[in-house]
Design an enzyme around this catalytic site. Sequence first.
Site, short mmCIF file in Angstrom:
data_model
loop_
_atom_site.label_atom_id
_atom_site.label_comp_id
_atom_site.label_asym_id
_atom_site.label_seq_id
_atom_site.Cartn_x
_atom_site.Cartn_y
_atom_site.Cartn_z
N ARG A 1 119.24 48.17 105.66
CA ARG A 1 120.53 47.60 106.66
C ARG A 1 120.29 46.39 107.62
NH1 ARG A 1 124.37 51.50 110.48
NH2 ARG A 1 125.31 49.94 111.68
N ASN B 1 127.81 55.34 102.62
CA ASN B 1 128.76 53.84 102.51
C ASN B 1 128.16 53.05 101.19
OD1 ASN B 1 130.83 53.95 104.36
ND2 ASN B 1 129.54 53.71 105.93
N CYS C 1 135.25 59.39 105.34
CA CYS C 1 135.30 58.42 106.23
C CYS C 1 135.78 58.78 107.52
CB CYS C 1 135.81 57.05 105.84
SG CYS C 1 135.69 55.93 107.26
N HIS D 1 137.65 51.65 104.70
CA HIS D 1 137.48 50.62 105.80
C HIS D 1 138.71 49.20 105.67
CE1 HIS D 1 133.25 51.84 107.00
NE2 HIS D 1 133.91 52.48 107.43
N TYR E 1 138.29 47.87 111.20
CA TYR E 1 137.55 47.10 110.21
C TYR E 1 138.48 45.84 109.93
CZ TYR E 1 133.51 50.18 109.96
OH TYR E 1 132.31 50.49 110.02
C1 G6P Z 1 131.85 53.86 111.13
C2 G6P Z 1 132.26 53.94 109.84
C3 G6P Z 1 131.17 54.50 109.11
C4 G6P Z 1 129.95 54.10 109.51
C5 G6P Z 1 129.46 54.00 110.92
C6 G6P Z 1 128.25 53.19 111.37
O1 G6P Z 1 132.22 54.97 111.94
O2 G6P Z 1 133.65 54.63 109.68
O3 G6P Z 1 131.30 54.16 107.69
O4 G6P Z 1 128.77 54.72 108.74
O5 G6P Z 1 130.59 53.60 111.71
O6 G6P Z 1 127.99 53.44 112.76
P1 G6P Z 1 126.53 53.17 113.18
O7 G6P Z 1 126.29 54.10 114.15
O8 G6P Z 1 125.47 53.50 112.06
O9 G6P Z 1 126.48 51.58 113.27
#
Ligand code: G6P
Length: 440
Positions: A96, A150, A172, A202, A258
């Site tokens: 990531r 995701n 989600c 999203h 988003y």
């Molecule tokens: C949001 C999204 C999720 C994602 C998350 C990331 O809640 O809906 O799909 O996984 O944010 O959060 P993070 O703490 O990993 O940046």
Amino acid sequence: MSKKLKIVTIGGGSSYTPELIEGFINRHKELPISEIWLVDILEGKEKLEIVGAMAKRMVKAAGINCSIHLTLDRKEALKGADFVTTQLRVGLLDARILDERIPLSHGMIGQETNGAGGIFKALRTIPVILDIVADMKALCPEAWLINFTNPAGMVTEAVLQYGDWDKVIGLCNIPVNAVFEEADMLGRKPQELFFKFAGINHLHWHTVVDQKGNDLTKELIDVQFGKESDGRSIVANISNNSYLYKQVENLQMVPCPYHRYYYMTDAMLDEELAGFNKNGTRAEKVKQIETELFELYKDPTLDYKPQQLAERGGARYSDAACEIINAIYNDKRTIMTVSTRNNGTITDLPPESAVEVTCLITGDGPLPFNFGSFQPQIRGLLQLMKAMEELTIKAAITGDRGTLLQAFTANPLITSGNSAELVMEELLAAHKPYLPKFDA
Ligand code: G6P
């Protein structure tokens, strides 16, 4: 019903697992789970052992009769499962970091599920999920797959279209958070309101009415994005949710956090670049939060979900997964917003594709509330993004660079032409070990 349920969680070493366990504990009177199998890969073994030990303490403290199994053997775990949840991250957080850093270093949005990074997360993940589905066909053909890996929408569509597996639900937390936080903004309780979401993961829009059928959508747009708004976001990973009011006041639907990547691209890029230059990417911050969480999880006296987990953007995900399982098992007909097959719910999108829409979750799975067609101001972006998803999924299945470049070209967050190809090639090289289909 007296059946004892077996749950399998793939990516069980995730820092989100305590929320999942808490969700099952809270529902144990309705949901007779006798076994939870947490599965991970060798690289995740240490985390699996730490969070698995904590899961065992949580179940013991709750005094419920449920065994927790930790394993690296996915096939052994899947045998006879009733529900399989997927929360894995192919390439772990290091992948990531690359998804976010590489586009940003070329002046493009670098984000977990959006833009070039989101496309590459799909490329890495889809083949792995399809392998899991192949195992499920052999080992637990009656099970439901609840996916929150995701990009959840594309993963769900890949399973429906290429996995030949209908019992899949994509989940989600954005709609879940919206219901709680936006009810609060309106000075109401969530149960007093009906939120109707439609779109794709999203990238969905929603309306809201009260119990008398009064439409509160414009009021919600005003309190959330108008002059009085404090710009607060409903998710921890997107710090600001303010929009150009003139742009959203006549949408007639409420955008999700988003949308900021698409409606406020310059501001979002500036924010990301400023954060990137100062503290690194969101993925690097998450890595630090995870390290802190796992330090907490090691405490042999900790037997409940710590408050610090709320710093992760995915809070309320796992609890929603437990509620879906509960709703299917007990045919509760709970209203939830999930990714499922369109089947004509949104007439602007192909019937076979995955959409994220408000549904009744029944014993036979999600039953979408009909939606119909969007106004052009929404339809254009939605159709473009669905086409981009279709191309991305096809590229993930075939490993075809030409199809991938078309997905890049369609994506509004990727600058076109030479820079698109440059970023694509750099990401392909960086993720090579996780993209065997692109080897040729
Ligand atoms: C949001 C999204 C999720 C994602 C998350 C990331 O809640 O809906 O799909 O996984 O944010 O959060 P993070 O703490 O990993 O940046």
